[in-house]
Design a protein around this motif. Structure first.
Motif, PDB file in Angstrom:
ATOM      1  N   ILE A  11       0.862  -1.173   0.000  1.00  0.00           N
ATOM      2  CA  ILE A  11       0.000   0.000   0.000  1.00  0.00           C
ATOM      3  C   ILE A  11       0.902   1.228   0.000  1.00  0.00           C
ATOM      4  N   THR A  12       0.744   2.074  -1.026  1.00  0.00           N
ATOM      5  CA  THR A  12       1.628   3.241  -1.159  1.00  0.00           C
ATOM      6  C   THR A  12       0.831   4.499  -1.503  1.00  0.00           C
ATOM      7  N   GLU A  13       1.391   5.623  -1.102  1.00  0.00           N
ATOM      8  CA  GLU A  13       0.852   6.943  -1.431  1.00  0.00           C
ATOM      9  C   GLU A  13       2.026   7.906  -1.328  1.00  0.00           C
ATOM     10  N   PRO A  14       2.443   8.509  -2.450  1.00  0.00           N
ATOM     11  CA  PRO A  14       3.712   9.244  -2.462  1.00  0.00           C
ATOM     12  C   PRO A  14       3.775  10.519  -1.617  1.00  0.00           C
ATOM     13  N   ARG A  15       2.732  11.331  -1.578  1.00  0.00           N
ATOM     14  CA  ARG A  15       2.819  12.609  -0.844  1.00  0.00           C
ATOM     15  C   ARG A  15       3.068  12.407   0.641  1.00  0.00           C
ATOM     16  N   SER A  16       2.483  11.350   1.208  1.00  0.00           N
ATOM     17  CA  SER A  16       2.629  11.075   2.639  1.00  0.00           C
ATOM     18  C   SER A  16       3.798  10.140   2.936  1.00  0.00           C
ATOM     19  N   GLU A  17       4.390   9.608   1.868  1.00  0.00           N
ATOM     20  CA  GLU A  17       5.437   8.581   1.955  1.00  0.00           C
ATOM     21  C   GLU A  17       4.916   7.284   2.569  1.00  0.00           C
ATOM     22  N   LEU A  18       3.593   7.058   2.430  1.00  0.00           N
ATOM     23  CA  LEU A  18       3.019   5.783   2.852  1.00  0.00           C
ATOM     24  C   LEU A  18       3.593   4.681   1.977  1.00  0.00           C
ATOM     25  N   SER A  19       4.132   3.668   2.621  1.00  0.00           N
ATOM     26  CA  SER A  19       4.680   2.515   1.912  1.00  0.00           C
ATOM     27  C   SER A  19       4.782   1.369   2.912  1.00  0.00           C
ATOM     28  N   VAL A  20       3.725   0.536   2.932  1.00  0.00           N
ATOM     29  CA  VAL A  20       3.673  -0.553   3.902  1.00  0.00           C
ATOM     30  C   VAL A  20       3.222  -1.843   3.226  1.00  0.00           C
ATOM     31  N   ILE A 150      -1.863  12.114   5.467  1.00  0.00           N
ATOM     32  CA  ILE A 150      -2.999  12.092   4.534  1.00  0.00           C
ATOM     33  C   ILE A 150      -4.178  12.839   5.146  1.00  0.00           C
ATOM     34  N   ARG A 151      -4.413  12.642   6.428  1.00  0.00           N
ATOM     35  CA  ARG A 151      -5.513  13.337   7.103  1.00  0.00           C
ATOM     36  C   ARG A 151      -5.351  14.846   6.968  1.00  0.00           C
ATOM     37  N   ARG A 152      -4.142  15.335   7.152  1.00  0.00           N
ATOM     38  CA  ARG A 152      -3.891  16.779   7.054  1.00  0.00           C
ATOM     39  C   ARG A 152      -3.921  17.276   5.609  1.00  0.00           C
ATOM     40  N   ASN A 153      -3.442  16.453   4.655  1.00  0.00           N
ATOM     41  CA  ASN A 153      -3.357  16.872   3.250  1.00  0.00           C
ATOM     42  C   ASN A 153      -4.685  16.773   2.505  1.00  0.00           C
ATOM     43  N   GLY A 154      -5.558  15.885   2.950  1.00  0.00           N
ATOM     44  CA  GLY A 154      -6.831  15.705   2.242  1.00  0.00           C
ATOM     45  C   GLY A 154      -6.775  14.528   1.280  1.00  0.00           C
ATOM     46  N   ALA A 155      -7.674  14.536   0.323  1.00  0.00           N
ATOM     47  CA  ALA A 155      -7.829  13.416  -0.607  1.00  0.00           C
ATOM     48  C   ALA A 155      -6.515  13.085  -1.309  1.00  0.00           C
ATOM     49  N   CYS A 156      -6.362  11.804  -1.625  1.00  0.00           N
ATOM     50  CA  CYS A 156      -5.134  11.341  -2.257  1.00  0.00           C
ATOM     51  C   CYS A 156      -5.440  10.108  -3.103  1.00  0.00           C
ATOM     52  N   ASP A 157      -4.441   9.614  -3.794  1.00  0.00           N
ATOM     53  CA  ASP A 157      -4.549   8.377  -4.559  1.00  0.00           C
ATOM     54  C   ASP A 157      -3.665   7.321  -3.916  1.00  0.00           C
ATOM     55  N   VAL A 158      -4.292   6.231  -3.472  1.00  0.00           N
ATOM     56  CA  VAL A 158      -3.585   5.135  -2.823  1.00  0.00           C
ATOM     57  C   VAL A 158      -3.422   4.008  -3.836  1.00  0.00           C
ATOM     58  N   THR A 159      -2.205   3.479  -3.926  1.00  0.00           N
ATOM     59  CA  THR A 159      -1.938   2.368  -4.842  1.00  0.00           C
ATOM     60  C   THR A 159      -1.835   1.072  -4.049  1.00  0.00           C
ATOM     61  N   PHE A 160      -2.557   0.077  -4.538  1.00  0.00           N
ATOM     62  CA  PHE A 160      -2.547  -1.267  -3.948  1.00  0.00           C
ATOM     63  C   PHE A 160      -1.949  -2.215  -4.973  1.00  0.00           C
TER      64      PHE A 160
END
Length: 165
Positions: A11-20, A150-160
């Protein structure tokens, strides 16, 4: 690989650096894990937004266009069901057609739960979701931090993306 016990998703999202990485739980939620695995036959980008009703969750409703005509897009039973997801839980929620505001389409939502105090209370009432995967324990702090961004930034695109080991 026919055995799902070692399957996981990234699960990734670049703006938040989510990568798990989240390990699927087919022994506890076989139909829901099979749905998610089939859905991710190709990497999917799903709009994510911080949930309003359920607490510490990034909600990723699967677009109906991703499901149209797909054999796996069937009603899902509650498996490994919860009303109070825990940090690191990936919850697949299914809402039948016309249940929520008369929407003619079924709703399938991938919930990324990152903190304490979550609850599956929606405007239509309590709705049990299926814990279909869990973020690896060693990645849960990064997961919570990224979800907070993500909560602070608002809507985003999450890649699975599917992972097999």
């Amino acid at each position: 690989m026919t055995d799902m016990t070692r399957r996981a998703i990234r699960i990734t999202e670049p703006r938040s650096e989510l990568s798990v990485t989240a390990q699927l739980l087919p022994e506890k939620a076989p139909e829901n894990a099979a749905f998610l695995w089939s859905y991710l036959a190709e990497p999917r980008v799903v709009a994510g937004i911080h949930a309003m009703w359920t607490g510490p969750e990034i909600s990723c409703p699967i677009p109906t266009t991703h499901l149209k005509g797909e054999a796996f897009a069937q009603a899902l039973p509650a498996e490994n069901a919860t009303l109070t997801p825990q940090p690191g839980d990936i919850v697949l929620s299914y809402v039948p057609p016309r249940m929520w505001g008369g929407n003619p389409h079924a709703i399938f939502d991938i919930g990324l739960f990152y903190g304490q105090g979550a609850r599956l209370l929606f405007p239509i009432g309590w709705l049990a979701g299926s814990v279909v995967a869990q973020v690896l324990p060693e990645e849960r702090d990064q997961f919570a931090s990224a979800c907070g961004i993500i909560r602070r930034n608002g809507a985003c695109d999450v890649t699975f993306t599917r992972l097999e080991s």
